[in-house]
Enzyme design. Sequence first.
Site, PDB file in Angstrom:
ATOM      1  N   ASN A   1      37.968  45.263  41.812  1.00 59.94           N
ATOM      2  CA  ASN A   1      38.800  46.321  41.254  1.00 59.94           C
ATOM      3  C   ASN A   1      40.149  45.714  40.866  1.00 59.94           C
ATOM      4  O   ASN A   1      40.728  44.942  41.635  1.00 59.94           O
ATOM      5  CB  ASN A   1      39.009  47.440  42.277  1.00 59.94           C
ATOM      6  CG  ASN A   1      37.709  48.148  42.640  1.00 59.94           C
ATOM      7  OD1 ASN A   1      36.847  48.343  41.783  1.00 59.94           O
ATOM      8  ND2 ASN A   1      37.550  48.499  43.907  1.00 59.94           N
TER       9      ASN A   1
ATOM     10  N   HIS B   1      40.100  40.331  45.831  1.00 59.94           N
ATOM     11  CA  HIS B   1      38.950  40.341  46.736  1.00 59.94           C
ATOM     12  C   HIS B   1      37.707  40.775  45.988  1.00 59.94           C
ATOM     13  O   HIS B   1      37.756  41.619  45.098  1.00 59.94           O
ATOM     14  CB  HIS B   1      39.196  41.254  47.946  1.00 59.94           C
ATOM     15  CG  HIS B   1      39.701  42.621  47.598  1.00 59.94           C
ATOM     16  ND1 HIS B   1      41.009  42.852  47.245  1.00 59.94           N
ATOM     17  CD2 HIS B   1      39.078  43.821  47.530  1.00 59.94           C
ATOM     18  CE1 HIS B   1      41.170  44.139  46.994  1.00 59.94           C
ATOM     19  NE2 HIS B   1      39.995  44.747  47.147  1.00 59.94           N
TER      20      HIS B   1
ATOM     21  N   ASP C   1      34.148  44.968  55.563  1.00 62.26           N
ATOM     22  CA  ASP C   1      35.082  46.026  55.187  1.00 62.26           C
ATOM     23  C   ASP C   1      35.211  47.014  56.348  1.00 62.26           C
ATOM     24  O   ASP C   1      34.221  47.388  56.984  1.00 62.26           O
ATOM     25  CB  ASP C   1      34.584  46.741  53.922  1.00 62.26           C
ATOM     26  CG  ASP C   1      35.667  47.561  53.256  1.00 62.26           C
ATOM     27  OD1 ASP C   1      36.114  47.177  52.159  1.00 62.26           O
ATOM     28  OD2 ASP C   1      36.085  48.592  53.842  1.00 62.26           O
TER      29      ASP C   1
ATOM     30  N   GLN D   1      41.907  49.638  43.056  1.00 60.38           N
ATOM     31  CA  GLN D   1      42.460  48.552  43.887  1.00 60.38           C
ATOM     32  C   GLN D   1      43.549  49.112  44.793  1.00 60.38           C
ATOM     33  O   GLN D   1      44.501  49.756  44.323  1.00 60.38           O
ATOM     34  CB  GLN D   1      43.046  47.422  43.026  1.00 60.38           C
ATOM     35  CG  GLN D   1      43.485  46.232  43.873  1.00 60.38           C
ATOM     36  CD  GLN D   1      43.998  45.039  43.067  1.00 60.38           C
ATOM     37  OE1 GLN D   1      44.192  45.124  41.860  1.00 60.38           O
ATOM     38  NE2 GLN D   1      44.232  43.933  43.753  1.00 60.38           N
ATOM     39  N   SER D   2      43.391  48.875  46.100  1.00 60.28           N
ATOM     40  CA  SER D   2      44.372  49.369  47.073  1.00 60.28           C
ATOM     41  C   SER D   2      45.033  48.239  47.844  1.00 60.28           C
ATOM     42  O   SER D   2      46.083  48.439  48.455  1.00 60.28           O
ATOM     43  CB  SER D   2      43.715  50.357  48.041  1.00 60.28           C
ATOM     44  OG  SER D   2      42.668  49.726  48.736  1.00 60.28           O
TER      45      SER D   2
HETATM   46  P1  5GP Z   1      40.141  47.829  47.047  1.00 62.88           P
HETATM   47  O1  5GP Z   1      40.215  49.324  47.135  1.00 62.88           O
HETATM   48  O2  5GP Z   1      41.527  47.220  46.948  1.00 62.88           O
HETATM   49  O3  5GP Z   1      39.221  47.309  45.959  1.00 62.88           O
HETATM   50  O4  5GP Z   1      39.475  47.329  48.392  1.00 62.88           O
HETATM   51  C1  5GP Z   1      40.199  47.212  49.567  1.00 62.88           C
HETATM   52  C2  5GP Z   1      39.200  47.323  50.687  1.00 62.88           C
HETATM   53  O5  5GP Z   1      39.820  46.854  51.868  1.00 62.88           O
HETATM   54  C3  5GP Z   1      38.730  48.754  50.962  1.00 62.88           C
HETATM   55  O6  5GP Z   1      37.325  48.836  50.800  1.00 62.88           O
HETATM   56  C4  5GP Z   1      39.175  49.006  52.409  1.00 62.88           C
HETATM   57  O7  5GP Z   1      38.237  49.748  53.160  1.00 62.88           O
HETATM   58  C5  5GP Z   1      39.351  47.602  52.941  1.00 62.88           C
HETATM   59  N1  5GP Z   1      40.352  47.477  53.994  1.00 62.88           N
HETATM   60  C6  5GP Z   1      41.599  48.034  53.998  1.00 62.88           C
HETATM   61  N2  5GP Z   1      42.264  47.673  55.113  1.00 62.88           N
HETATM   62  C7  5GP Z   1      41.418  46.882  55.824  1.00 62.88           C
HETATM   63  C8  5GP Z   1      41.544  46.199  57.081  1.00 62.88           C
HETATM   64  O8  5GP Z   1      42.572  46.240  57.765  1.00 62.88           O
HETATM   65  N3  5GP Z   1      40.464  45.500  57.506  1.00 62.88           N
HETATM   66  C9  5GP Z   1      39.301  45.431  56.776  1.00 62.88           C
HETATM   67  N4  5GP Z   1      38.303  44.710  57.299  1.00 62.88           N
HETATM   68  N5  5GP Z   1      39.161  46.048  55.587  1.00 62.88           N
HETATM   69  C10 5GP Z   1      40.209  46.759  55.114  1.00 62.88           C
END
Ligand code: 5GP
Length: 113
Positions: A86, A99, A31, A93-94
Site C-alpha cells: 500500500n 512493507h 501482522d 498505508q498506515s
Molecule cells: P499498512 O496499512 O500500512 O499497509 O500496513 C500496516 C500493517 O501493520 C497493518 O496490517 C497493521 O495491522 C500492522 N501493524 C501495525 N502495528 C503493528 C505492530 O505493532 N506489530 C505488528 N506485528 N503489526 C502491526
Amino acid sequence: MAEDCLFCKILKGEIPSTEVYSDENYYAFRDINPGAPTHVLVIPRRHIARVSDASGGDAEVLGGLMLVGNAVAKLDGLTDYRLVVNCGPQAGQSVFHVHLHVLGGRDLAWPPG
Ligand code: 5GP
Ligand code: ZN
C-alpha cells in the site's frame, strides 16, 4: 533508521514481534491484526517511508523484498498467495516504512476494498 518509525522500532527490538524470517537486509514478522491465516509483513532494514520515495538505487532492495515474500509464503506452506504494497493513506498505508504484505491460506477476493 528513523526515530519515530514503528517498524524501525520493531527492527531494533524496542517493540516485540513474532519473527518469521530474518537476514541482513530484511525482517519478516506476523501482522498484529491478521486479515488471513497467513498475514506476514516483510520489511527492508533500510528505512524507506513509502514505495513512491524509492529510486533507481533502491531497485535491488525492492526486488529482494518480493523474493523474501516468496520465501515466507513457502515457509507457511503456501503455493497461492497475495503480495501487496500500500502506498499512501488513501491506499491504506498506515505505517510509513515500506512493507510487503504476504496474505494467504484462504480464498482472497479481488478487487480488494
Ligand atoms: P499498512 O496499512 O500500512 O499497509 O500496513 C500496516 C500493517 O501493520 C497493518 O496490517 C497493521 O495491522 C500492522 N501493524 C501495525 N502495528 C503493528 C505492530 O505493532 N506489530 C505488528 N506485528 N503489526 C502491526
Ligand atoms: Zn522505519
